[in-house]
Design a protein around this motif. Structure first.
Motif, PDB file in Angstrom:
ATOM      1  N   ALA A  85     -48.902 -15.590   9.935  1.00 15.65           N
ATOM      2  CA  ALA A  85     -48.299 -17.564   9.406  1.00 15.65           C
ATOM      3  C   ALA A  85     -47.753 -18.707   9.932  1.00 15.65           C
ATOM      4  N   HIS A  86     -47.923 -18.553  11.238  1.00 19.78           N
ATOM      5  CA  HIS A  86     -46.765 -19.450  11.891  1.00 19.78           C
ATOM      6  C   HIS A  86     -47.424 -19.017  13.408  1.00 19.78           C
ATOM      7  N   HIS A  87     -47.602 -20.176  13.941  1.00 20.73           N
ATOM      8  CA  HIS A  87     -47.870 -20.947  15.624  1.00 20.73           C
ATOM      9  C   HIS A  87     -48.340 -21.763  16.228  1.00 20.73           C
ATOM     10  N   HIS A  88     -47.922 -21.643  16.884  1.00 21.68           N
ATOM     11  CA  HIS A  88     -48.420 -23.485  18.210  1.00 21.68           C
ATOM     12  C   HIS A  88     -49.045 -22.734  19.238  1.00 21.68           C
ATOM     13  N   MET A  89     -50.625 -22.586  18.885  1.00 22.22           N
ATOM     14  CA  MET A  89     -51.426 -22.145  20.412  1.00 22.22           C
ATOM     15  C   MET A  89     -51.237 -22.884  21.826  1.00 22.22           C
TER      16      MET A  89
ATOM     17  N   THR B 186     -43.716 -26.406   6.798  1.00 17.69           N
ATOM     18  CA  THR B 186     -42.938 -27.667   8.557  1.00 17.69           C
ATOM     19  C   THR B 186     -41.900 -26.360   8.996  1.00 17.69           C
ATOM     20  N   HIS B 187     -41.718 -27.008   9.517  1.00 17.42           N
ATOM     21  CA  HIS B 187     -39.856 -26.157   9.938  1.00 17.42           C
ATOM     22  C   HIS B 187     -39.124 -26.084   9.797  1.00 17.42           C
ATOM     23  N   ILE B 188     -38.012 -25.356   8.873  1.00 19.35           N
ATOM     24  CA  ILE B 188     -36.588 -25.837   8.378  1.00 19.35           C
ATOM     25  C   ILE B 188     -36.182 -24.735   9.159  1.00 19.35           C
TER      26      ILE B 188
HETATM   27 ZN   LIG Z   1     -43.108 -22.996  15.436  1.00 22.59          ZN
END
Ligand SMILES: [Zn+2]
Length: 443
Positions: free
Chosen positions: A59-63, A227-229
């Motif tokens: 559910a979260h990544h930055h490939m 979003t990142h929080i």
């Molecule tokens: Zn991130």
């Protein structure tokens, strides 16, 4: 065609001791121990060596960050100095490098048992305007499910943000491209293979106007928001000094407290904020590996779930992990949560976050479970390696002994990994090409 996954060594499902039957890409029926399927089957897969899980959901990544792993200039730093070091390198992203990074991360995820991958892509330097199109193309070629976010940054150092001008975009261009990719790729309903989410990056990289307008745009099209929080104390301090409120207040002011929102990290919430997130039906993606690497802190998973917040699991970007192995993050989740709470946190909690919890982050109830009617997305592990020898409880062994590679992975009824290898992917070639592309990101 009816396929019986027969008599697994263990299975993360109730009343499926005899396995289950797959038909038309979905799970048709569960089979109790010692029983036979209700209707005849065409094929049988003998799973007596396999521990069977629902396909894991990331559910979260930055490939794109696979191109800057263990970067000598960035290692051993916390989030803000780490980001400031890497932004300049990341501005070198090209379409070809982005394609290889996506292919590599998706392949790694798949081999670790992941069947639905989310990527939070927010980097669109000049020439990379079609970054989302590239990711969709790669996911379709590999055959796994993907939720791609049209992420964004529009607040640079010049206006009080953290990133340099070279990696931010104009707000109108962001919103226009968001609408374009939604119209082109976003599938709705059960069994969707490709979906688009909208995902402004962080409070310190995005303007208040873009947060609000993105939320309105997503709601017009029925897309989810991400979003990142509350990742670090630095972020809370930034919000208090520059935005004159805490991160959750900022979400409220910009229209982000809703059941169509999931948040990455969610570490530095107070009790009141956790209660507000629960009342508004948000979800949080826990990223234990990244949180430990960047020394960001502990996500309060049990308190969040107690307040009604769904908790999912993510590997997070491959410059703060620095891999894309989701079953390894299940182990990390168990360990850090034992430290945060106590030994009543079990492997079943960690599995729940990586399956049903992540599915809820993505707004899905058709994946993340082995149950009649769900999609036939599966991860099958063996206990044949030395690290498992002598293990008693097969499900606990995956987490406690440290499973790192699935033997078989199925998406929508189709095997994408067999004998531990992805079908149709030349691993050595991929490693060579990706490695060559990554060298351009080091001085
Ligand atoms: Zn991130």
């Amino acid at each position: 065609m009816r396929l019986w996954i027969r008599n697994p060594l263990a299975c993360l499902a109730d009343d499926a001791g005899g396995g289950f039957v797959i038909e038309d890409g979905k799970i048709a029926e569960l089979v109790a121990s010692g029983a036979q399927p209700a209707k005849p089957v065409d094929e049988t897969f003998d799973a007596h060596r396999h521990v069977v899980l629902p396909g894991l959901v990331n559910a979260h990544h930055h490939m794109y960050q696979t191109l800057t792993r263990a970067h000598p200039q960035a290692i051993n730093k916390e989030l803000f100095p780490w980001l400031k070091t890497l932004y300049g390198y990341w501005s070198r992203l090209t379409p070809d490098a982005h394609r290889l990074a996506t292919r590599l991360a998706l392949t790694e995820l798949l081999m670790s048992g992941c069947t639905t991958a989310f990527d939070h892509h927010y980097l669109f330097p000049q020439g990379c305007e079609e970054a989302i199109d590239i990711q969709v193309d790669e996911a379709q070629k590999l055959g796994l499910r993907m939720v791609v976010s049209r992420g964004s940054m529009d607040l640079s150092e010049r206006d009080g943000g953290l990133p340099p001008d070279s990696v931010v975009q104009d707000r109108d261009a962001i919103l226009a491209d968001s609408e374009r990719v939604i119209g082109r790729y976003h599938e709705k309903g059960e069994g969707a293979m490709i979906q688009i989410a909208l995902a402004p990056c962080t409070p310190f990289t995005v303007t208040r106007e873009l947060m609000a307008e993105t939320a309105a745009l997503a709601r017009r099209h029925g897309c989810r928001l991400h979003t990142h929080i509350a990742e670090t104390r630095d972020e809370t301090q930034y919000c208090e000094e520059r935005l004159h409120c805490r991160p959750v207040d900022y979400l409220e002011q910009t229209g982000w407290l809703g059941p169509d929102v999931w948040l990455a990290h969610g570490i530095h919430f107070n009790d009141d904020e956790i209660g507000r997130l629960g009342r508004h039906g948000l979800a949080v993606c826990h990223c234990p590996t990244s949180n430990m690497v960047l020394a960001s802190g502990h996500c309060r998973t049990r308190d969040l779930e107690g307040a009604g917040v769904a908790v999912g699991l993510g590997v997070d970007g491959s410059a703060s992990n620095d891999n894309s192995n989701l079953i390894e993050s299940v182990r990390h989740a168990l360990m850090i949560n034992r430290l945060t709470y106590d030994a009543t946190i079990t492997h079943r909690d960690a599995f729940r976050w990586a399956t049903e919890g992540s599915a809820r982050c993505l707004g899905r109830d058709d994946i993340g479970r082995i149950a009649a009617g769900c999609q036939a997305d599966l991860a099958l592990f063996t206990l044949d390696e030395l690290r498992f020898s002598g293990a008693g409880d097969p499900l606990a062994a995956l987490v406690l002994c440290g499973a790192h590679r699935a033997d078989r992975v199925m998406v929508r009824g189709r095997w994408l990994v067999t004998d531990g290898m992805p079908v149709g992917i030349d691993i050595e070639r991929l490693r060579h090409e990706h490695g060559a592309a990554a060298r351009r990101f080091f001085d």
